[in-house]
Structure formats: structure tokens, C-alpha cells
Scaffold this motif. Sequence first.
Motif, short mmCIF file in Angstrom:
data_model
loop_
_atom_site.label_atom_id
_atom_site.label_comp_id
_atom_site.label_asym_id
_atom_site.label_seq_id
_atom_site.Cartn_x
_atom_site.Cartn_y
_atom_site.Cartn_z
N HIS A 72 0.83 -1.21 0.00
CA HIS A 72 0.00 0.00 0.00
C HIS A 72 0.86 1.27 0.00
O HIS A 72 0.57 2.23 0.72
N THR A 73 1.92 1.26 -0.80
CA THR A 73 2.76 2.45 -0.92
C THR A 73 2.66 3.02 -2.33
O THR A 73 1.96 4.01 -2.55
N ASP A 74 3.33 2.40 -3.29
CA ASP A 74 3.32 2.95 -4.65
C ASP A 74 3.16 1.89 -5.74
O ASP A 74 3.52 2.12 -6.88
N GLU A 75 2.58 0.73 -5.36
CA GLU A 75 2.45 -0.36 -6.34
C GLU A 75 1.66 0.06 -7.58
O GLU A 75 2.00 -0.29 -8.71
N GLY A 76 0.58 0.80 -7.35
CA GLY A 76 -0.28 1.18 -8.47
C GLY A 76 0.43 2.08 -9.46
O GLY A 76 0.35 1.88 -10.69
N ILE A 77 1.12 3.10 -8.96
CA ILE A 77 1.78 4.04 -9.86
C ILE A 77 2.95 3.39 -10.57
O ILE A 77 3.24 3.69 -11.74
N GLU B 266 1.08 13.02 -5.37
CA GLU B 266 2.48 12.64 -5.49
C GLU B 266 3.07 13.25 -6.76
O GLU B 266 3.11 12.61 -7.81
N PRO B 267 3.51 14.51 -6.71
CA PRO B 267 4.00 15.18 -7.92
C PRO B 267 5.19 14.49 -8.57
O PRO B 267 5.35 14.53 -9.79
N ALA B 268 6.03 13.83 -7.78
CA ALA B 268 7.19 13.15 -8.35
C ALA B 268 6.76 12.02 -9.28
O ALA B 268 7.33 11.82 -10.36
N TRP B 269 5.73 11.30 -8.88
CA TRP B 269 5.23 10.21 -9.72
C TRP B 269 4.52 10.76 -10.95
O TRP B 269 4.61 10.19 -12.05
N ALA B 270 3.80 11.86 -10.79
CA ALA B 270 3.16 12.49 -11.95
C ALA B 270 4.22 12.90 -12.96
O ALA B 270 4.04 12.73 -14.18
N ALA B 271 5.32 13.43 -12.47
CA ALA B 271 6.41 13.84 -13.36
C ALA B 271 6.98 12.65 -14.10
O ALA B 271 7.31 12.74 -15.30
N ARG B 272 7.11 11.52 -13.42
CA ARG B 272 7.63 10.32 -14.08
C ARG B 272 6.67 9.80 -15.14
O ARG B 272 7.09 9.35 -16.21
N TYR C 209 -4.26 12.71 -13.84
CA TYR C 209 -4.01 12.53 -12.41
C TYR C 209 -5.02 13.39 -11.67
O TYR C 209 -4.90 14.62 -11.65
N LEU C 210 -6.02 12.75 -11.09
CA LEU C 210 -7.06 13.46 -10.35
C LEU C 210 -7.05 13.02 -8.89
O LEU C 210 -6.78 11.86 -8.59
N LEU C 211 -7.37 13.94 -8.00
CA LEU C 211 -7.49 13.64 -6.58
C LEU C 211 -8.94 13.34 -6.24
O LEU C 211 -9.84 14.11 -6.58
N LYS C 212 -9.16 12.22 -5.58
CA LYS C 212 -10.52 11.76 -5.32
C LYS C 212 -11.37 12.79 -4.61
O LYS C 212 -12.53 13.02 -4.97
N GLU C 213 -10.80 13.45 -3.59
CA GLU C 213 -11.61 14.37 -2.78
C GLU C 213 -11.91 15.66 -3.51
O GLU C 213 -12.74 16.45 -3.07
N ARG C 214 -11.23 15.91 -4.65
CA ARG C 214 -11.43 17.18 -5.36
C ARG C 214 -12.34 17.03 -6.58
O ARG C 214 -12.66 18.03 -7.22
N VAL C 215 -12.76 15.81 -6.88
CA VAL C 215 -13.70 15.62 -7.99
C VAL C 215 -15.10 15.82 -7.44
O VAL C 215 -15.64 14.97 -6.73
N SER C 216 -15.68 16.96 -7.75
CA SER C 216 -16.97 17.32 -7.16
C SER C 216 -18.17 16.92 -8.01
O SER C 216 -19.30 16.95 -7.56
N ALA C 217 -17.93 16.52 -9.25
CA ALA C 217 -19.04 16.13 -10.14
C ALA C 217 -18.62 14.94 -10.99
O ALA C 217 -17.50 14.90 -11.51
N PRO D 252 -5.22 20.73 -10.67
CA PRO D 252 -4.39 21.92 -10.43
C PRO D 252 -3.45 21.77 -9.25
O PRO D 252 -2.36 22.34 -9.24
N VAL D 253 -3.85 21.02 -8.22
CA VAL D 253 -2.98 20.80 -7.06
C VAL D 253 -1.72 20.06 -7.49
O VAL D 253 -0.60 20.38 -7.05
N ILE D 254 -1.87 19.06 -8.35
CA ILE D 254 -0.73 18.30 -8.84
C ILE D 254 0.18 19.20 -9.66
O ILE D 254 1.41 19.17 -9.52
N VAL D 255 -0.41 20.01 -10.53
CA VAL D 255 0.38 20.92 -11.36
C VAL D 255 1.18 21.88 -10.49
O VAL D 255 2.38 22.09 -10.70
N SER D 256 0.53 22.45 -9.48
CA SER D 256 1.19 23.40 -8.59
C SER D 256 2.35 22.75 -7.86
O SER D 256 3.45 23.32 -7.75
N ARG D 257 2.15 21.54 -7.38
CA ARG D 257 3.22 20.86 -6.64
C ARG D 257 4.35 20.44 -7.56
O ARG D 257 5.51 20.40 -7.14
N MET D 258 4.04 20.11 -8.81
CA MET D 258 5.10 19.78 -9.76
C MET D 258 5.95 21.01 -10.05
O MET D 258 7.18 20.93 -10.15
#
Length: 215
Positions: free
Chosen positions: A59-64, A87-93, A104-112, A132-138
Amino acid sequence: MRVVIAEDSVILREGMVELLTARGCDVVATVGDGDGLLAAVATHVPDVAVVDIRMPPTHTDEGIRAAIQLRAAHPGVGVLVFSQHAEPAWAARLLAGEASGIGYLLKERVSATADFIEALHRVAAGGVALDPVIVSRMVNAGRRPLDRLTERERVVLDLMAQGHSNRSIAELLVVSERAVEKHAASIFTKFDLPPAAADNRRVKAVVAYLQESRS
């Protein structure tokens, strides 16, 4: 649109199946771990795979990791990472190779649900859908922590380095102690210092500040 879902939570997995099926998608396989994802994609070659980051056994990074392998073996298959972890580092990879068909979407931020379905179609068609959170962190990942601080946060950290307590800082800046606590919390976040019982984040932040100030 043919979809494979890799999600270890049975409830979330079945919920996505119902949602996607109701929206006209063909869910060709559902799996609960990274190995299952790779096997399902090799068998069905879907248009897109929906992948969680943290799955069994650790339960760490197997999926990515599996998603990155998937992209290497099947570059034509879109990958939509759908996770509660940013996890911006994984998004970058994921974007390091062919930067198309990636989401790359965050579950809690998908409102519709419509936003999720639209992002899924975009990724399947070769587009990109990043929260946008992922983009900002990248973007911030390539900057020194000190460069991420606001002017007021720099002042607070400088006073911390001088040995002032939160109460003393509040008196010097003529603000509430609660305001100083919020600035301190933001500083710890930007210096990647999560809460930990054994660590003194205040000391670590000051040490990092002094080291960066000298560089």
C-alpha cells in the motif's frame, strides 16, 4: 470506450463500475493490485486504465509503478491516476515519456461525476487531465523550500531562527498567536516536514533555513 479499473477498495471499485457503465463505458476488467492491472491490460488492451497509487501488498506505490510499466509496454493505452494522494514526483515520471494520454485526479477534489467522465474521455483520446494541485506541486518541486515562502512566512521563520517563541513572534509582529501558528504550519508544509512525534519540526525548519540562507 473500454476501461480497466485498478482499485483495491471493493466499494470504490464497484461504484466506479456502476458509474462508468451507466455513462456508456465498457468496463472490461477490475483488479485490486498492480500485477492484476498489467495482466488485465495485456489481455484486454483497453482505451484507458483508471489506477489508484497505493495498492497491495505494501500500500505504498504499487499502483503508480504498475502504471509506469503499463505506459512502457502499451503506450497507446491512456492512464488516469485517481487517488487521494498527491504525489508530484510520480506524476512527473508518468509525463517524462510520451506526455499524452495521462491524467491525475485527486478523489476528494472531484466534485461532479461529469468532470470525472470528461477527464476519462480526454485521457482515452490522448489528452492530459491534471488536477491543479498536482500541477502546482510539480512546479514547486523544482524550487528551494525557501523560495516557496511568502514574505511574512520568511519573517516568521527568521524570528524562529533567532529563538523567538510563537507568542514572542506574535507580539513583535502585532498579530495573534493563532496567526503565527498558521504561518508556522505553512512553513513546515513547504519544507516537507510532516507531523511526527519524534521530530522537532521547528528545529528542522530553522536548520534548513540557515543552510539555504548560506547557499
